[in-house]
Motif scaffolding. Structure first.
Motif, PDB file in Angstrom:
ATOM      1  N   LEU A  46       0.940  -1.185  -0.099  1.00 39.04           N
ATOM      2  CA  LEU A  46       0.114   0.168  -0.089  1.00 39.04           C
ATOM      3  C   LEU A  46       0.997   1.480   0.090  1.00 39.04           C
ATOM      4  CD1 LEU A  46      -2.555  -1.410   2.453  1.00 39.04           C
ATOM      5  CD2 LEU A  46      -3.155  -0.762   0.070  1.00 39.04           C
ATOM      6  N   PHE A  47       2.091   1.238  -0.397  1.00 41.85           N
ATOM      7  CA  PHE A  47       3.022   2.281  -0.684  1.00 41.85           C
ATOM      8  C   PHE A  47       2.278   3.375  -1.198  1.00 41.85           C
ATOM      9  CE2 PHE A  47       5.930   4.461  -3.382  1.00 41.85           C
ATOM     10  CZ  PHE A  47       7.173   4.493  -2.362  1.00 41.85           C
ATOM     11  N   GLY A  48       2.351   4.509  -0.488  1.00 39.49           N
ATOM     12  CA  GLY A  48       1.693   5.700  -0.850  1.00 39.49           C
ATOM     13  C   GLY A  48       0.479   5.984  -1.322  1.00 39.49           C
ATOM     14  N   ALA A  49      -0.229   4.961  -0.828  1.00 42.23           N
ATOM     15  CA  ALA A  49      -1.645   4.811  -1.075  1.00 42.23           C
ATOM     16  C   ALA A  49      -2.502   5.907  -0.259  1.00 42.23           C
ATOM     17  CB  ALA A  49      -2.441   3.283  -0.621  1.00 42.23           C
ATOM     18  N   SER A  50      -3.633   6.303  -0.826  1.00 39.68           N
ATOM     19  CA  SER A  50      -4.254   7.521  -0.347  1.00 39.68           C
ATOM     20  C   SER A  50      -5.603   6.685   0.598  1.00 39.68           C
ATOM     21  CB  SER A  50      -5.088   8.576  -1.137  1.00 39.68           C
ATOM     22  OG  SER A  50      -6.032   9.223  -0.364  1.00 39.68           O
ATOM     23  N   LEU A  51      -5.357   6.697   1.946  1.00 37.85           N
ATOM     24  CA  LEU A  51      -6.310   5.725   2.520  1.00 37.85           C
ATOM     25  C   LEU A  51      -7.315   6.616   3.830  1.00 37.85           C
ATOM     26  CD1 LEU A  51      -3.996   2.564   3.179  1.00 37.85           C
ATOM     27  CD2 LEU A  51      -5.945   2.819   1.319  1.00 37.85           C
ATOM     28  N   ARG A  52      -7.287   7.795   3.270  1.00 32.79           N
ATOM     29  CA  ARG A  52      -8.121   8.493   4.301  1.00 32.79           C
ATOM     30  C   ARG A  52      -9.328   8.188   4.594  1.00 32.79           C
ATOM     31  NH1 ARG A  52      -7.159  14.659   4.816  1.00 32.79           N
ATOM     32  NH2 ARG A  52      -4.920  14.816   4.744  1.00 32.79           N
ATOM     33  N   ASN A  65       3.149  -3.127   3.676  1.00 31.94           N
ATOM     34  CA  ASN A  65       4.100  -1.930   3.322  1.00 31.94           C
ATOM     35  C   ASN A  65       3.080  -0.873   3.145  1.00 31.94           C
ATOM     36  OD1 ASN A  65       5.687   0.049   2.026  1.00 31.94           O
ATOM     37  ND2 ASN A  65       6.829  -1.314   1.095  1.00 31.94           N
ATOM     38  N   LEU A  66       3.018   0.023   4.209  1.00 32.45           N
ATOM     39  CA  LEU A  66       2.370   1.225   4.390  1.00 32.45           C
ATOM     40  C   LEU A  66       3.219   2.456   4.195  1.00 32.45           C
ATOM     41  CD1 LEU A  66       0.116   0.159   7.430  1.00 32.45           C
ATOM     42  CD2 LEU A  66      -0.535   0.251   4.967  1.00 32.45           C
ATOM     43  N   TRP A  67       4.309   2.418   3.716  1.00 32.94           N
ATOM     44  CA  TRP A  67       5.369   3.584   3.553  1.00 32.94           C
ATOM     45  C   TRP A  67       4.762   4.538   2.603  1.00 32.94           C
ATOM     46  CZ3 TRP A  67       7.582   6.552   0.109  1.00 32.94           C
ATOM     47  CH2 TRP A  67       8.908   7.440   0.527  1.00 32.94           C
ATOM     48  N   GLY A  68       4.548   5.803   3.506  1.00 30.12           N
ATOM     49  CA  GLY A  68       4.080   6.982   2.567  1.00 30.12           C
ATOM     50  C   GLY A  68       2.313   6.965   2.500  1.00 30.12           C
ATOM     51  N   ALA A  69       1.847   5.943   3.125  1.00 29.04           N
ATOM     52  CA  ALA A  69       0.316   5.919   2.994  1.00 29.04           C
ATOM     53  C   ALA A  69      -0.180   6.911   3.960  1.00 29.04           C
ATOM     54  CB  ALA A  69       0.008   4.371   3.368  1.00 29.04           C
ATOM     55  N   ASP A  70      -1.323   7.451   3.199  1.00 30.69           N
ATOM     56  CA  ASP A  70      -2.128   8.628   4.010  1.00 30.69           C
ATOM     57  C   ASP A  70      -3.408   7.737   4.643  1.00 30.69           C
ATOM     58  OD1 ASP A  70      -3.590  10.494   5.256  1.00 30.69           O
ATOM     59  OD2 ASP A  70      -3.783  11.651   3.429  1.00 30.69           O
TER      60      ASP A  70
END
Length: 93
Positions: A46-52, A65-70
């Motif tokens: 989920l690298f860089g994913a927008s998960l707001r 992998n949540l690196w950079g995920a929002d």
């Protein structure tokens, strides 16, 4: 300075259908999500994913992998984040 790109990050996917739904749209995911469905996102990229505002309660996110995920406003209640990767970089002044 370390440079990381989506292409350089290798991840395995536990449940490709669930991951594809999540990546398409948080609204679609939250509409579909049910406490009766086992959410398997182990080792998901989920690298860089927008998960707001995403609802991923009780999800299995082991080694994801949540690196950079929002994840602002995300509901992670009882989610298993064992060994999940989420790095935060702060600007140096």
């Amino acid at each position: 300075m370390m440079v990381v790109s989506k292409e350089s990050v290798r991840c395995n996917i536990a449940d490709p259908e669930q991951l594809a739904r999540l990546k398409r749209s948080v609204l679609e995911w939250n509409t579909w999500w049910s406490p009766d469905v086992a959410i398997d996102l182990r080792e998901a990229c989920l690298f860089g994913a927008s998960l707001r505002g995403v609802n991923i309660c009780r999800a299995d996110l082991k080694e994801a992998n949540l690196w950079g995920a929002d994840l602002s406003g995300a509901d992670l209640d009882e989610a298993d984040l064992t060994n999940a990767l989420q790095l935060h970089f702060f600007p140096i002044r």
